[in-house]
Design a protein around this motif. Structure first.
Motif, PDB file in Angstrom:
ATOM      1  N   VAL A 117       0.832  -1.206   0.000  1.00  0.00           N
ATOM      2  CA  VAL A 117       0.000   0.000   0.000  1.00  0.00           C
ATOM      3  C   VAL A 117       0.866   1.255   0.000  1.00  0.00           C
ATOM      4  O   VAL A 117       0.634   2.196  -0.776  1.00  0.00           O
ATOM      5  N   ARG A 118       1.885   1.284   0.867  1.00  0.00           N
ATOM      6  CA  ARG A 118       2.702   2.486   0.976  1.00  0.00           C
ATOM      7  C   ARG A 118       3.517   2.725  -0.298  1.00  0.00           C
ATOM      8  O   ARG A 118       3.636   3.857  -0.775  1.00  0.00           O
ATOM      9  N   ALA A 119       4.079   1.662  -0.860  1.00  0.00           N
ATOM     10  CA  ALA A 119       4.832   1.810  -2.105  1.00  0.00           C
ATOM     11  C   ALA A 119       3.923   2.281  -3.232  1.00  0.00           C
ATOM     12  O   ALA A 119       4.315   3.125  -4.056  1.00  0.00           O
ATOM     13  N   ALA A 120       2.715   1.743  -3.282  1.00  0.00           N
ATOM     14  CA  ALA A 120       1.771   2.152  -4.327  1.00  0.00           C
ATOM     15  C   ALA A 120       1.396   3.625  -4.174  1.00  0.00           C
ATOM     16  O   ALA A 120       1.348   4.376  -5.158  1.00  0.00           O
ATOM     17  N   PHE A 121       1.139   4.059  -2.931  1.00  0.00           N
ATOM     18  CA  PHE A 121       0.781   5.461  -2.698  1.00  0.00           C
ATOM     19  C   PHE A 121       1.915   6.391  -3.121  1.00  0.00           C
ATOM     20  O   PHE A 121       1.697   7.389  -3.826  1.00  0.00           O
ATOM     21  N   VAL A 122       3.138   6.082  -2.706  1.00  0.00           N
ATOM     22  CA  VAL A 122       4.273   6.947  -3.027  1.00  0.00           C
ATOM     23  C   VAL A 122       4.538   6.935  -4.530  1.00  0.00           C
ATOM     24  O   VAL A 122       4.754   7.985  -5.150  1.00  0.00           O
ATOM     25  N   LYS A 123       4.492   5.755  -5.149  1.00  0.00           N
ATOM     26  CA  LYS A 123       4.743   5.664  -6.586  1.00  0.00           C
ATOM     27  C   LYS A 123       3.683   6.402  -7.396  1.00  0.00           C
ATOM     28  O   LYS A 123       3.998   7.194  -8.302  1.00  0.00           O
ATOM     29  N   LEU A 124       2.413   6.189  -7.068  1.00  0.00           N
ATOM     30  CA  LEU A 124       1.330   6.777  -7.861  1.00  0.00           C
ATOM     31  C   LEU A 124       1.224   8.288  -7.675  1.00  0.00           C
ATOM     32  O   LEU A 124       0.645   8.972  -8.516  1.00  0.00           O
ATOM     33  N   ASN A 125       1.779   8.799  -6.578  1.00  0.00           N
ATOM     34  CA  ASN A 125       1.745  10.236  -6.335  1.00  0.00           C
ATOM     35  C   ASN A 125       3.085  10.909  -6.594  1.00  0.00           C
ATOM     36  O   ASN A 125       3.211  12.115  -6.396  1.00  0.00           O
ATOM     37  N   SER A 126       4.082  10.165  -7.046  1.00  0.00           N
ATOM     38  CA  SER A 126       5.414  10.722  -7.255  1.00  0.00           C
ATOM     39  C   SER A 126       5.431  11.703  -8.424  1.00  0.00           C
ATOM     40  O   SER A 126       4.770  11.494  -9.443  1.00  0.00           O
ATOM     41  N   ARG A 127       6.201  12.745  -8.248  1.00  0.00           N
ATOM     42  CA  ARG A 127       6.419  13.737  -9.296  1.00  0.00           C
ATOM     43  C   ARG A 127       7.914  13.994  -9.398  1.00  0.00           C
ATOM     44  O   ARG A 127       8.587  14.190  -8.389  1.00  0.00           O
ATOM     45  N   SER A 128       8.434  13.985 -10.603  1.00  0.00           N
ATOM     46  CA  SER A 128       9.842  14.322 -10.795  1.00  0.00           C
ATOM     47  C   SER A 128      10.019  14.889 -12.193  1.00  0.00           C
ATOM     48  O   SER A 128       9.192  14.672 -13.079  1.00  0.00           O
ATOM     49  N   ALA A 129      11.108  15.619 -12.384  1.00  0.00           N
ATOM     50  CA  ALA A 129      11.467  16.032 -13.736  1.00  0.00           C
ATOM     51  C   ALA A 129      11.780  14.785 -14.555  1.00  0.00           C
ATOM     52  O   ALA A 129      11.983  13.699 -14.022  1.00  0.00           O
ATOM     53  N   GLU A 130      11.803  14.919 -15.884  1.00  0.00           N
ATOM     54  CA  GLU A 130      11.920  13.752 -16.747  1.00  0.00           C
ATOM     55  C   GLU A 130      13.350  13.368 -17.085  1.00  0.00           C
ATOM     56  O   GLU A 130      13.579  12.382 -17.782  1.00  0.00           O
ATOM     57  N   GLY A 131      14.325  14.122 -16.593  1.00  0.00           N
ATOM     58  CA  GLY A 131      15.711  13.783 -16.848  1.00  0.00           C
ATOM     59  C   GLY A 131      16.123  12.510 -16.146  1.00  0.00           C
ATOM     60  O   GLY A 131      15.478  12.053 -15.195  1.00  0.00           O
ATOM     61  N   GLU A 132      17.250  11.931 -16.594  1.00  0.00           N
ATOM     62  CA  GLU A 132      17.702  10.660 -16.026  1.00  0.00           C
ATOM     63  C   GLU A 132      18.058  10.811 -14.549  1.00  0.00           C
ATOM     64  O   GLU A 132      17.647   9.990 -13.720  1.00  0.00           O
ATOM     65  N   LYS A 133      18.799  11.828 -14.197  1.00  0.00           N
ATOM     66  CA  LYS A 133      19.209  12.020 -12.812  1.00  0.00           C
ATOM     67  C   LYS A 133      18.004  12.176 -11.898  1.00  0.00           C
ATOM     68  O   LYS A 133      17.927  11.545 -10.836  1.00  0.00           O
ATOM     69  N   GLU A 134      17.064  13.015 -12.309  1.00  0.00           N
ATOM     70  CA  GLU A 134      15.888  13.259 -11.466  1.00  0.00           C
ATOM     71  C   GLU A 134      15.008  12.021 -11.364  1.00  0.00           C
ATOM     72  O   GLU A 134      14.463  11.711 -10.291  1.00  0.00           O
TER      73      GLU A 134
END
Length: 315
Positions: free
Chosen positions: A225-242
């Motif tokens: 549940v926690r991994a799904a919540f964090v993954k589905l709500n994650s936001r990052s720039a599209e670069g490789e590093k980010e």
């Protein structure tokens, strides 16, 4: 215990935490094209595609924990004790021992759709790699840039489940996790609102209270549940590093610290390593429990038409 994640930004990333009480001397291992795998009863197969992943190499054979091939198809095995029931050899089936399932699929398939067709005629058998290396009870997550699939071999047969969440943990079987996560429909990344009175009589006393009720223990159900919540709500720039940085933060939400999961006899379950692979570029990143620096190995910088395994000991 383990957690696997499939994640998209501009590219597609796949990886996992390996949670266990000890290491088995694993290394980042590249299997070249046309590498020969020997199976029980004199059977064998050669890989069509090269692959990179984390493996314990025994008698010159890579026993992969998680792996991605040169076409961008990835797979990870997670502990499934008490539910995994492998089969005896069956006439008219492709009899593949559990330890060879990952390279057998990734060695010849480009997509999840191709792998699904192969899995319809497979028998995942209980044949050991050796007397010392008996079968581990596992289930698997398989993903490409378009689809994600869970594979579970149980007493009543082989089950294939579409996995739009893109997360897998351990027991119970995947249908439980799909049902259990519905209990958390009201968890949100947004600021908390006064639904208690409906009259805005109450106000939050802290940021992050929209996530109140998100489970924080180390059980597989809670990690899912926690991994799904964090993954589905994650936001990052599209670069490789980010993107890579954000992926490791997702896995960090469910990592295990020494001392919090006691197994008896002085043993504790910890996150042995965390991995992240860019499926388009074939770059395998990892960090270990005692080294948080991210190390990368690039599949396409190696000779993929060689005859020998290429192994990089963990930094």
């Amino acid at each position: 215990m383990c957690t696997a994640v499939s994640y998209h930004t501009k590219d597609h990333y796949f990886g996992r935490n390996l949670d266990f009480e000890c290491s088995y001397g694993e290394s980042v291992t590249i299997t070249p094209r046309r590498f020969l795998f020997s199976l029980p009863e004199g059977a064998e197969f050669r890989t069509k595609y090269a692959m990179i992943g984390m493996a314990h190499v025994a008698e010159g054979t890579p026993l992969y924990y998680d792996v991605v091939n040169e076409k961008g198809l990835a797979m990870a095995g997670l502990l499934f004790a008490g539910n995994a029931v492998y089969q005896k050899r069956q006439e008219g089936k492709d009899n593949i021992p559990s330890w060879a399932l990952l390279p057998w699929i990734l060695g010849q398939c480009e997509t999840v759709a191709e792998a699904r067709e192969l899995l319809e005629r497979i028998a995942v058998t209980d044949e050991p790699f050796s007397e010392a290396l008996q079968p581990s009870p596992m289930h698997w997550m398989l993903a490409d840039a378009a689809q994600c699939l869970v594979i579970e071999q149980m007493a009543d047969g082989l089950h294939l489940y579409d996995n739009p969440i893109g997360v897998l943990a351990n027991n119970p079987p995947f249908p439980f996790h799909r049902e259990n996560i519905r209990q958390y429909l009201n968890v949100t990344a947004d600021p908390a609102q006064d639904r208690f009175s409906g009259q805005e009589l109450l106000s939050p006393f802290s940021r992050g209270m929209g996530g109140f009720g998100l489970p924080g223990d180390l059980s597989s159900a809670s990690r899912f549940v926690r991994a799904a919540f964090v993954k589905l709500n994650s936001r990052s720039a599209e670069g490789e590093k980010e993107s890579v940085s954000q992926f490791f933060h997702i896995l960090g939400a469910v990592e295990q610290q020494r001392g919090c999961c006691y197994l008896g006899e002085g043993k504790y379950e910890i996150t042995i390593y965390s991995s992240c692979c860019n499926l388009e570029k074939g770059i395998y990143y990892y960090k270990t429990y005692d080294n948080h620096s991210i190390t990368a190995v690039e599949l396409h910088k190696e000779n993929l038409d060689g005859e020998e395994l290429i192994c990089y000991p963990l930094a």
